[in-house]
Motif scaffolding. Structure first.
Motif, PDB file in Angstrom:
ATOM      1  N   LEU A 148      -3.391  -6.427   2.815  1.00  0.00           N
ATOM      2  CA  LEU A 148      -4.355  -6.752   1.749  1.00  0.00           C
ATOM      3  C   LEU A 148      -5.630  -7.350   2.321  1.00  0.00           C
ATOM      4  CD1 LEU A 148      -1.815  -8.176  -0.878  1.00  0.00           C
ATOM      5  CD2 LEU A 148      -2.796  -5.866  -0.766  1.00  0.00           C
ATOM      6  N   GLY A 149      -6.111  -6.732   3.416  1.00  0.00           N
ATOM      7  CA  GLY A 149      -7.441  -7.074   3.915  1.00  0.00           C
ATOM      8  C   GLY A 149      -8.458  -6.352   3.042  1.00  0.00           C
ATOM      9  N   TYR A 204       5.588 -10.652   3.729  1.00  0.00           N
ATOM     10  CA  TYR A 204       6.242 -10.274   4.979  1.00  0.00           C
ATOM     11  C   TYR A 204       7.428 -11.221   5.192  1.00  0.00           C
ATOM     12  CZ  TYR A 204       6.874  -9.746  10.027  1.00  0.00           C
ATOM     13  OH  TYR A 204       7.394  -9.526  11.273  1.00  0.00           O
ATOM     14  N   ILE A 246      -9.681  -3.419   3.231  1.00  0.00           N
ATOM     15  CA  ILE A 246      -9.306  -2.031   2.921  1.00  0.00           C
ATOM     16  C   ILE A 246      -8.225  -2.001   1.839  1.00  0.00           C
ATOM     17  CG2 ILE A 246      -8.305   0.112   3.832  1.00  0.00           C
ATOM     18  CD1 ILE A 246      -9.513  -0.678   6.578  1.00  0.00           C
ATOM     19  N   ASP A 305      -4.358   9.402   8.575  1.00  0.00           N
ATOM     20  CA  ASP A 305      -5.597   9.510   9.354  1.00  0.00           C
ATOM     21  C   ASP A 305      -5.383   8.967  10.764  1.00  0.00           C
ATOM     22  OD1 ASP A 305      -8.502  10.009   9.508  1.00  0.00           O
ATOM     23  OD2 ASP A 305      -8.660   7.821   9.702  1.00  0.00           O
ATOM     24  N   VAL A 354      -3.757   4.704   6.664  1.00  0.00           N
ATOM     25  CA  VAL A 354      -5.128   4.619   7.210  1.00  0.00           C
ATOM     26  C   VAL A 354      -5.260   3.423   8.152  1.00  0.00           C
ATOM     27  CG1 VAL A 354      -6.361   5.850   5.364  1.00  0.00           C
ATOM     28  CG2 VAL A 354      -5.938   3.371   5.152  1.00  0.00           C
ATOM     29  N   ARG A 375      -1.214 -13.572  -2.566  1.00  0.00           N
ATOM     30  CA  ARG A 375      -2.492 -13.248  -3.182  1.00  0.00           C
ATOM     31  C   ARG A 375      -2.359 -13.315  -4.700  1.00  0.00           C
ATOM     32  NH1 ARG A 375      -2.949 -12.202   1.765  1.00  0.00           N
ATOM     33  NH2 ARG A 375      -4.688 -11.037   2.622  1.00  0.00           N
ATOM     34  N   ARG A 378       1.036 -11.350   4.354  1.00  0.00           N
ATOM     35  CA  ARG A 378       1.730 -12.596   4.709  1.00  0.00           C
ATOM     36  C   ARG A 378       1.376 -13.706   3.731  1.00  0.00           C
ATOM     37  NH1 ARG A 378       0.705 -12.340  11.125  1.00  0.00           N
ATOM     38  NH2 ARG A 378      -1.385 -11.966  10.346  1.00  0.00           N
ATOM     39  N   ARG A 379       0.064 -13.913   3.542  1.00  0.00           N
ATOM     40  CA  ARG A 379      -0.366 -14.986   2.627  1.00  0.00           C
ATOM     41  C   ARG A 379      -0.351 -14.460   1.203  1.00  0.00           C
ATOM     42  NH1 ARG A 379      -5.644 -15.522   3.270  1.00  0.00           N
ATOM     43  NH2 ARG A 379      -5.800 -13.795   4.712  1.00  0.00           N
ATOM     44  N   ARG A 386      -2.858   2.032  11.272  1.00  0.00           N
ATOM     45  CA  ARG A 386      -2.605   2.494  12.641  1.00  0.00           C
ATOM     46  C   ARG A 386      -1.269   3.231  12.657  1.00  0.00           C
ATOM     47  NH1 ARG A 386      -7.250   1.749  13.452  1.00  0.00           N
ATOM     48  NH2 ARG A 386      -8.264   0.385  14.958  1.00  0.00           N
TER      49      ARG A 386
END
Ligand code: NDP
Length: 314
Positions: A142-143, A179, A145, A249, A223, A168, A165-166, A225
């Motif tokens: 949840l950065g 996580y 992107i 991707d 999208v 939201r 992890r944190r 890694r």
């Protein structure tokens, strides 16, 4: 007093206003053209890569601002503990999230499947498509992107599960999973989008069991890694579940053509690491601008965004 030195290793596309603002706060040197003395005095480096030679040439570095959102390509073992490394998370989140949506729609609506058939003159209809409205989507990471994907998914009427992890409390997340409960996030989901960084906690996080937690005709988009997904488990799962689609991707090998075994599977949709609007001049300029603005904040004494926790990598 001696001016502080910032070294830019960003190519020739430096937005004029960003350069002028940086110049107000520091002496600016260009990698490849900087003198040994400028390199020795350098306090900040803005770059995609960081080599051992860079660290030797710039022994007084305090901050390295990486140009990409991901920092998994760095040789963390060579980076001194007291050197602050910042990612450029958020610098190209909009095009990456749009690309995630493109892959999601292509898979859910079987665009590539039917396009290939129509091209060969076959206009028969043997597979149903999904309706996204009302479906359950898991957004892992949840950065900037993942949050943008969650916002777009919500706008299309999906129920959004978030995983990070944190905790939201954003309005686009209907249910949060922390996580390591990745199976909880994926359990029974119709769709999933992976927007996770590759670090020592996320490497291979998605294995056979996690894929199997989703609906058998589910769609997983990656999208983030490639290495977040176990390649052997994915291949096995996709062979056993032809109705499931993996749309990606990102890949595992630095030479992505080496992962053509996955790209060639019939239930895979692949693009060659272009989600960041590869080659688009506006995106690159935005990335440089975003990176430089962080450095300016640091030089002004306002602090840094996106400081990487090295314990995620070492
Ligand atoms: P950020 O790095 O800001 O966000 C990463 C998110 O992942 C955060 O929500 C973080 O949660 C979460 N996260 C990290 N570790 C874990 C973990 N162990 N378990 C659960 N959640 C975790 O990223 P961006 O959104 O900007 O980018 C994400 C990734 O996308 C980048 O690292 C990069 O690898 C990839 N990327 C790919 C591109 C492409 O071209 N395909 C282009 C740009 C980026 P928390 O804050 O709670 O720790």
């Amino acid at each position: 007093m001696e001016r502080r030195v910032v070294v830019l290793n960003v190519g020739d596309f430096i937005p004029e206003e960003a350069y002028a603002e940086l110049f107000n706060h520091a002496e600016v040197a260009f990698y490849g053209r900087a003198s040994p003395e400028e390199l020795r005095r350098a306090e900040v480096l803005v770059t995609f890569r960081l080599t051992r030679e860079d660290l030797q040439m710039m022994p007084n570095l305090k901050v390295v601002q990486i140009l990409s959102a991901g920092v998994d390509h760095l040789d963390w073992s060579s980076i001194p503990e007291d050197l602050i490394v910042c990612s450029n998370a958020g610098s190209n989140a909009i095009p990456v999230a749009e690309h995630a949506l493109a892959l999601l729609l292509a898979a859910a609506k079987r665009v590539t499947y039917y396009d290939a058939r129509c091209r060969s003159g076959d206009f028969t209809r043997d597979r149903t498509t999904k309706i996204l409205h009302g479906s359950e989507i898991a957004v892992l990471g949840l950065g900037p992107i993942g949050m943008r994907v969650a916002e777009l998914a919500k706008a299309l009427g999906m129920r959004v599960r978030g995983f990070a992890r944190r905790p939201r409390g954003e309005p686009f997340i209907d249910e949060f999973f922390a996580y390591p409960d990745v199976r909880g996030a994926l359990n029974g989901a119709d769709l999933a989008v992976l927007a996770l960084p590759l670090n020592k906690h996320t490497k291979g996080l998605i294995g056979y069991g996690e894929l199997g937690a989703m609906k058998r005709d589910g769609v997983m988009v990656n999208v983030g890694r490639g290495g977040v997904v176990s390649k052997p488990d994915l291949i096995r799962f996709l062979r056993e579940n032809p109705e499931f689609t993996y749309a990606t991707d990102v890949f595992w090998s630095p030479e992505i053509a080496q992962d053509s075994d996955v790209a060639a599977l019939p239930n895979v949709i692949a693009t060659p690491w272009i989600a960041g609007a590869f080659g688009h001049p506006r995106v690159y300029v935005d990335m440089v601008r975003h990176a430089v603005s962080n450095v300016i904040g640091y030089l002004r004494g306002e602090g840094l965004r996106n400081v990487v926790d090295r314990s995620d990598y070492v």
